[in-house]
Design an enzyme around this catalytic site. Sequence first.
Site, mmCIF file in Angstrom:
data_model
loop_
_atom_site.group_PDB
_atom_site.id
_atom_site.type_symbol
_atom_site.label_atom_id
_atom_site.label_comp_id
_atom_site.label_asym_id
_atom_site.label_seq_id
_atom_site.Cartn_x
_atom_site.Cartn_y
_atom_site.Cartn_z
ATOM 1 N N GLY A 109 0.842 -1.201 0.000
ATOM 2 C CA GLY A 109 0.000 0.000 0.000
ATOM 3 C C GLY A 109 0.869 1.239 0.000
ATOM 4 O O GLY A 109 0.560 2.258 0.619
ATOM 5 N N ALA A 110 1.992 1.126 -0.712
ATOM 6 C CA ALA A 110 3.066 2.127 -0.587
ATOM 7 C C ALA A 110 2.831 3.405 -1.378
ATOM 8 O O ALA A 110 3.579 4.366 -1.226
ATOM 9 C CB ALA A 110 4.386 1.503 -1.029
ATOM 10 N N GLU A 117 8.041 -2.284 -6.598
ATOM 11 C CA GLU A 117 7.497 -3.582 -7.012
ATOM 12 C C GLU A 117 6.008 -3.422 -7.291
ATOM 13 O O GLU A 117 5.229 -3.140 -6.386
ATOM 14 C CB GLU A 117 7.686 -4.631 -5.901
ATOM 15 C CG GLU A 117 9.071 -5.208 -5.800
ATOM 16 C CD GLU A 117 9.427 -6.165 -6.939
ATOM 17 O OE1 GLU A 117 8.511 -6.663 -7.634
ATOM 18 O OE2 GLU A 117 10.631 -6.400 -7.131
ATOM 19 N N TYR A 165 -15.817 -4.561 6.637
ATOM 20 C CA TYR A 165 -14.519 -3.914 6.858
ATOM 21 C C TYR A 165 -14.055 -4.129 8.298
ATOM 22 O O TYR A 165 -12.922 -4.536 8.560
ATOM 23 C CB TYR A 165 -14.640 -2.422 6.545
ATOM 24 C CG TYR A 165 -13.391 -1.619 6.794
ATOM 25 C CD1 TYR A 165 -12.318 -1.682 5.905
ATOM 26 C CD2 TYR A 165 -13.272 -0.800 7.916
ATOM 27 C CE1 TYR A 165 -11.163 -0.955 6.124
ATOM 28 C CE2 TYR A 165 -12.116 -0.067 8.154
ATOM 29 C CZ TYR A 165 -11.068 -0.141 7.252
ATOM 30 O OH TYR A 165 -9.925 0.588 7.486
ATOM 31 N N ALA A 206 -14.980 -6.379 10.416
ATOM 32 C CA ALA A 206 -14.676 -7.794 10.683
ATOM 33 C C ALA A 206 -13.324 -8.183 10.100
ATOM 34 O O ALA A 206 -12.569 -8.940 10.719
ATOM 35 C CB ALA A 206 -15.774 -8.676 10.102
ATOM 36 N N SER A 207 -13.000 -7.660 8.920
ATOM 37 C CA SER A 207 -11.711 -8.019 8.302
ATOM 38 C C SER A 207 -10.551 -7.488 9.142
ATOM 39 O O SER A 207 -9.505 -8.118 9.255
ATOM 40 C CB SER A 207 -11.621 -7.495 6.861
ATOM 41 O OG SER A 207 -11.488 -6.086 6.826
ATOM 42 N N LYS A 208 -10.734 -6.338 9.744
ATOM 43 C CA LYS A 208 -9.678 -5.779 10.602
ATOM 44 C C LYS A 208 -9.645 -6.505 11.955
ATOM 45 O O LYS A 208 -8.589 -6.688 12.551
ATOM 46 C CB LYS A 208 -9.905 -4.274 10.809
ATOM 47 C CG LYS A 208 -9.798 -3.450 9.514
ATOM 48 C CD LYS A 208 -8.397 -3.522 8.930
ATOM 49 C CE LYS A 208 -8.195 -2.553 7.780
ATOM 50 N NZ LYS A 208 -6.844 -2.621 7.208
#
Lengths: 76, 250
Positions: free
Chosen positions: B12-13, B58, B155, B157-159
Amino acid sequence: MTKLELLEEIRETLQRDKEISFDMKLEDIEEWDSLARIAMISLYDQLFELLITFDELQKCKTISDLVELVPDQLDR
Amino acid sequence: MYTQKDIFLVTGATSGIGKGVVLSLLNQGAKVIAVGRDSKKLASLKDETSRKKNLILEKKDLSNCDGLDKWILNISKKNGKLKGLVLSAGILQIAAISSVLSVEKSKELFEINYFSNIQLAKGFCDRRTNIGKGCSIVFLSSIASIRGDSGIVGYAASKGAINSAVKSLALEVARLGITVNAVLPGFVMTELSLSWQEVYTKEYIEEMNNKYPLGIGQVEDVIGPILFLLSDKAKWITGTELIVDGGASL
């Protein structure tokens, strides 16, 4: 799967760049720790649908012993 | 503080917090492998640092977790063993539970926010990928994982899944000398939040600001804590959820 192919799978599971051979003693392999043993159980389950126990693994002294856990499933 | 031998990989750069971490690590002398899916944005990172030699770009789409463990292993074979991993790639979906496909769409959300990050962490923990003692992984979680809000069931829940995984992973890899922590930022103004302007209207932002005892955060407010967790100063900290939210969750 051949014995050599299984040897390569074991090396990958040990997360090891250096070669391994059938006659190597497990106690001499620095990567052979408790996590590696758990990973080995998963490997055999995934490859051969074979559930090996921790006790069976403890009895293995060499890489060859690991391979011999599944003699019938390997190609000649 | 760091040398070129200290190599960090940041996902996420190309925007927000990830980008801030990349530029700060470069400033501190480290070598950084910046991962993003947009090659133009990646290339523009070079314009923002004078330490171009230490920045490796990358291009990678993390929307499918398959093979990411081997991918990061190969990156380290190419560039050297890694000291740290910052997992800041993620997506946000805002949808009421009653919306069409709200559940189905959250599978895509989990693939990136959870599975891809865990697959990368798996690859990082491979002995051939990291330098061993003194390594650290920092996951970007969110206070959404500990404080409920409408429209972010998937969202949040994913975190939350990340927070739980961090604890077990921390235990599993402590022997290898790797620390694993999660940073839980509150609402900060990033490009991700700006892209949801129809939801985050001016009024909404004002209302949010009132809910934050120290005001809404900026990207740099989160970068410091991440750098801290990556550093040797945090070498005895693992498995934690570091809340960085200006007191909003109190």
